[in-house]
Scaffold this motif. Structure first.
Motif, PDB file in Angstrom:
ATOM      1  N   HIS A  46      37.491   4.797 -13.254  1.00  0.00           N
ATOM      2  CA  HIS A  46      38.361   3.717 -12.773  1.00  0.00           C
ATOM      3  C   HIS A  46      38.430   3.733 -11.251  1.00  0.00           C
ATOM      4  N   LEU A  49      41.153   5.919  -9.489  1.00  0.00           N
ATOM      5  CA  LEU A  49      40.855   7.350  -9.403  1.00  0.00           C
ATOM      6  C   LEU A  49      39.702   7.621  -8.445  1.00  0.00           C
ATOM      7  N   SER A  50      38.715   6.739  -8.432  1.00  0.00           N
ATOM      8  CA  SER A  50      37.555   6.919  -7.551  1.00  0.00           C
ATOM      9  C   SER A  50      37.974   6.869  -6.082  1.00  0.00           C
TER      10      SER A  50
END
Length: 465
Positions: A46, A49-50
């Motif tokens: 996602h 989160l990245s």
């Protein structure tokens, strides 16, 4: 296309979180961006989160203490959400009321009836340009997205054919035309005349918006042929309604926040005295938060009640509008966090240090500096302010028209190639339901076209003025 308040700009000017050398910082920037792109495209992680992981990698490679990197990311996320999150939420509520009451259907049906298929992209860039004149990019998006998505769906258009002209109109206004914050600060920094800059800005903006909007949308629609995301496109509510609000009152409701913010901009220009009581009143009335909140409250009556909604149904409509934007808010906020990590790491200062050795014309130099800072930080406003501060001494001997062109050169450069470190990139990606590659091929290329066409127009004008 991040917009920053005075407090945000002050934060951007804070002490760097690391004293790493230029080479190390450059490697850190490339590493952070590479990790984000790899995690999203290869590992399907996602974007929220990245972006967090990419920010931590950036700080680690730059040699920054982990706690300071986390603080920078958190501050950027919080500031971005505080600046745009509430506006996105209010815009979502207004959009849902517009859709569920049948008001959006009324607008779409009228536009489709009045404008032919060939004229529709031109109509969208014109509407976006007018709406985007007094308001922030993010506010313009949340106001126009319901209309863009519904026109694309009802008229069976490629989303890019309708969406790109609207985005181009908004983006050109943001980068080139006062009273947007970037151009205003640049005008002040280089001592340009506001009226001349506004007039020349319109001259540059018109061909730029046409080429990057209706013209480019033909190619964008071929490269990325997507349908409006179902989660963001409401059903045709008016099919189940006995009545719906009229076209006039619906348009008036949608334009209400635009008029309120435009009134503030005009008062700021005419009165030009922060201590004047009239300007103080309009500073409150015309703030994006108050303007959109007022529009939402008014829409409950002019749209909700006009469609026969009860108080309970209006409340349910408001509640339904907030769920789909949760992911959008987190991703946009994380994009702002990554941008702040870049800024606090000293990347902007690094770019300005390196650019001092370049030997090119002042207008092109200003554009190149703004482009480089934009690519590194993702913020159009940071790029504008940094570049304006760097080239301001060179404007001392310039004529009035050329000083105005210097502002426009900086503004054009500040829009170059929006990518993963720009919160606006993620906002467009999520609203249009695209993946990273599709967003790069459409939105990022469109921004680059605006930047390049803008500087070409500026250089051509400099030859005749």
């Amino acid at each position: 296309m991040t917009h920053l308040s005075v407090e945000m700009l002050a934060a951007d000017a804070a002490e760097p979180i690391t004293t790493a050398g230029h080479a190390q910082l450059g490697i850190a920037v490339l590493a952070g961006i590479a990790v984000i792109v790899l995690l999203i495209t290869k590992f399907k992680l996602h974007a929220f989160l990245s972006l967090i992981i990419g920010s931590l990698v950036l700080g680690a490679v730059a040699g920054a203490p982990l706690d300071k990197t986390v603080t920078s990311f958190s501050a950027g996320l919080g500031t971005t959400v505080a600046g745009t999150g509430v506006l996105i939420a209010l815009g979502a509520v207004l959009g849902r009321l517009l859709a569920d009451s049948g008001g959006a259907d009324q607008i779409v049906d009228t536009i489709l009836a009045k404008a032919g298929r060939k004229a529709m992209p031109w109509a969208m860039v014109l509407i976006a340009g007018i709406v985007g004149l007094p308001i922030f990019f993010e506010v313009g998006i949340v106001l126009l997205i319901p209309v863009v998505l519904l026109v694309a769906k009802r008229g069976n258009f490629s989303l890019m054919r309708i969406g790109i002209p609207a985005l181009a109109g908004l983006s050109v206004m943001h980068g080139l035309i006062p009273p947007h914050p970037g151009p205003l600060v640049a005008i002040d920094a280089v001592g340009a005349n506001l009226g001349v800059t506004l007039a020349l800005g319109v001259v540059v903006a018109v061909p730029t918006a046409i080429i990057a909007g209706p013209v480019f949308s033909r190619y964008a629609a071929r490269w990325v042929d997507i349908q409006p995301p179902e989660s963001l496109v409401p059903e045709r509510a008016s099919d189940d309604l006995e009545k719906r609000p009229g076209f006039g009152i619906t348009v008036a409701t949608v334009l209400l926040p635009v008029v309120m913010m435009l009134a503030k901009a005009l008062v700021d220009i005419v009165v030009d005295n922060p201590e004047h009581q009239v300007q103080k009143v309009f500073d409150v009335i015309g703030s994006p938060l108050i303007a959109l909140l007022t529009a939402v409250v008014v829409a409950m009556f002019t749209l909700g009640r006009a469609a026969g909604f009860t108080r309970g149904r209006i409340a349910a409509t408001v509640e339904k509008s907030l769920g789909p934007i949760a992911g959008v808010l987190l991703i946009v906020g994380a994009g702002g966090g990554f941008k702040q990590t870049l800024v606090d790491a000293g990347v902007g200062q690094m770019i300005m240090d390196i650019s001092q050795g370049w030997h090119v014309s002042t207008l092109l130099l200003a554009w190149l500096i703004a482009v480089t800072i934009r690519l590194a930080t993702g913020s159009a406003t940071v790029a504008t302010i940094s570049a304006a501060g760097l080239v301001a001494p060179l404007a001392a001997e310039m004529s009035t028209p050329h000083a105005a062109l210097l502002v426009l050169a900086i503004g054009s450069g500040s829009l170059f190639f929006s990518h993963v470190n720009d919160a606006g990139f993620w906002l467009v990606k999520e609203y249009f339901g695209m993946n990273v590659g599709q967003t790069l091929k459409t939105w990022s290329v469109m921004e680059t076209l605006i930047s390049v066409v803008g500087i070409v127009c500026v250089l051509l004008l400099s030859l005749v003025l």
